[in-house]
Design a protein around this motif. Structure first.
Motif, mmCIF file in Angstrom:
data_model
loop_
_atom_site.group_PDB
_atom_site.id
_atom_site.type_symbol
_atom_site.label_atom_id
_atom_site.label_comp_id
_atom_site.label_asym_id
_atom_site.label_seq_id
_atom_site.Cartn_x
_atom_site.Cartn_y
_atom_site.Cartn_z
ATOM 1 N N PHE A 72 0.853 -1.180 0.000
ATOM 2 C CA PHE A 72 0.000 0.000 0.000
ATOM 3 C C PHE A 72 0.890 1.231 0.000
ATOM 4 O O PHE A 72 1.602 1.500 0.966
ATOM 5 C CB PHE A 72 -0.887 -0.019 1.258
ATOM 6 C CG PHE A 72 -1.910 1.065 1.294
ATOM 7 C CD1 PHE A 72 -3.045 0.967 0.512
ATOM 8 C CD2 PHE A 72 -1.745 2.179 2.101
ATOM 9 C CE1 PHE A 72 -4.006 1.963 0.537
ATOM 10 C CE2 PHE A 72 -2.700 3.177 2.125
ATOM 11 C CZ PHE A 72 -3.832 3.067 1.345
ATOM 12 N N TYR A 73 0.890 1.975 -1.112
ATOM 13 C CA TYR A 73 1.688 3.194 -1.221
ATOM 14 C C TYR A 73 0.811 4.397 -0.912
ATOM 15 O O TYR A 73 -0.305 4.505 -1.436
ATOM 16 C CB TYR A 73 2.243 3.348 -2.645
ATOM 17 C CG TYR A 73 3.258 2.295 -3.006
ATOM 18 C CD1 TYR A 73 4.580 2.411 -2.593
ATOM 19 C CD2 TYR A 73 2.898 1.194 -3.765
ATOM 20 C CE1 TYR A 73 5.517 1.432 -2.921
ATOM 21 C CE2 TYR A 73 3.823 0.223 -4.095
ATOM 22 C CZ TYR A 73 5.136 0.355 -3.674
ATOM 23 O OH TYR A 73 6.053 -0.612 -4.000
ATOM 24 N N HIS A 74 1.299 5.271 -0.075
ATOM 25 C CA HIS A 74 0.538 6.503 0.190
ATOM 26 C C HIS A 74 1.531 7.621 0.442
ATOM 27 O O HIS A 74 2.738 7.427 0.385
ATOM 28 C CB HIS A 74 -0.397 6.307 1.394
ATOM 29 C CG HIS A 74 0.316 6.226 2.697
ATOM 30 N ND1 HIS A 74 0.255 7.220 3.640
ATOM 31 C CD2 HIS A 74 1.122 5.271 3.208
ATOM 32 C CE1 HIS A 74 0.997 6.859 4.681
ATOM 33 N NE2 HIS A 74 1.526 5.684 4.443
ATOM 34 N N ALA A 75 0.992 8.821 0.643
ATOM 35 C CA ALA A 75 1.878 9.952 0.895
ATOM 36 C C ALA A 75 1.373 10.750 2.091
ATOM 37 O O ALA A 75 1.555 11.961 2.176
ATOM 38 C CB ALA A 75 1.994 10.826 -0.352
ATOM 39 N N GLY A 76 0.725 10.050 2.995
ATOM 40 C CA GLY A 76 0.317 10.687 4.244
ATOM 41 C C GLY A 76 -0.900 11.591 4.133
ATOM 42 O O GLY A 76 -1.221 12.317 5.072
ATOM 43 N N CYS A 77 -1.584 11.545 2.996
ATOM 44 C CA CYS A 77 -2.790 12.367 2.787
ATOM 45 C C CYS A 77 -3.738 12.278 3.989
ATOM 46 O O CYS A 77 -4.311 11.225 4.257
ATOM 47 C CB CYS A 77 -3.525 11.870 1.535
ATOM 48 S SG CYS A 77 -5.276 12.254 1.460
ATOM 49 N N PRO A 78 -3.870 13.386 4.758
ATOM 50 C CA PRO A 78 -4.634 13.273 6.013
ATOM 51 C C PRO A 78 -6.121 13.020 5.792
ATOM 52 O O PRO A 78 -6.757 12.346 6.595
ATOM 53 C CB PRO A 78 -4.410 14.632 6.691
ATOM 54 C CG PRO A 78 -3.964 15.551 5.604
ATOM 55 C CD PRO A 78 -3.331 14.714 4.537
ATOM 56 N N VAL A 79 -6.647 13.553 4.698
ATOM 57 C CA VAL A 79 -8.083 13.388 4.424
ATOM 58 C C VAL A 79 -8.436 11.911 4.263
ATOM 59 O O VAL A 79 -9.509 11.468 4.657
ATOM 60 C CB VAL A 79 -8.489 14.137 3.137
ATOM 61 C CG1 VAL A 79 -10.006 14.128 2.972
ATOM 62 C CG2 VAL A 79 -7.945 15.546 3.122
#
Lengths: 77, 77
Positions: free
Chosen positions: B6-13
């Motif tokens: 699972f790749y993410h970039a910390g998107c808080p929403v």
């Protein structure tokens, strides 16, 4: 609700990817609804906040729109 | 590979929705990579075909782009 609901419209391109996700979660934990075939379920999907298909509605009510198959507006037609 | 990534970039929403998905699949079956913090993992994500985050790469190599957080190009900057 205790199960996730997976809404789709039979998008052939995405079938493999979608099936993967259902397998990962466990097919017994996901209800699969084809709103392309069963248009009477569209209002229910909209109520959950589904804007496009394929989408997974989790037991917590979060809506995960996966890739972008078709707008729910296009499925209505 | 046997686990999903699972790749993410910390998107808080999206954190709540993302966490939901990881819980559904089972956190022990998913490796979580924050390419916003660890930019050295971006080429690997691109090789799998990840175009935006959050995205889930399944053990079969299918890429599921979930909602639309950020283009991978924007994470590079």
């Amino acid at each position: 609700m205790s199960k996730s609901v997976f809404y789709h419209a039979g998008c052939p391109v995405c079938v493999s990817a979608e099936q993967d996700l259902v397998n990962l979660i466990g097919s017994e934990k996901v209800t699969i609804v084809n709103i392309g075939e069963d248009k009477s379920r569209i209002p229910e999907a909209e109520q959950y906040g589904v804007k496009s298909v394929p989408a997974l509605v989790t037991p917590n009510g979060n809506v995960l729109h996966i890739n972008f198959g078709a707008s729910i507006e296009d499925v209505k037609v």
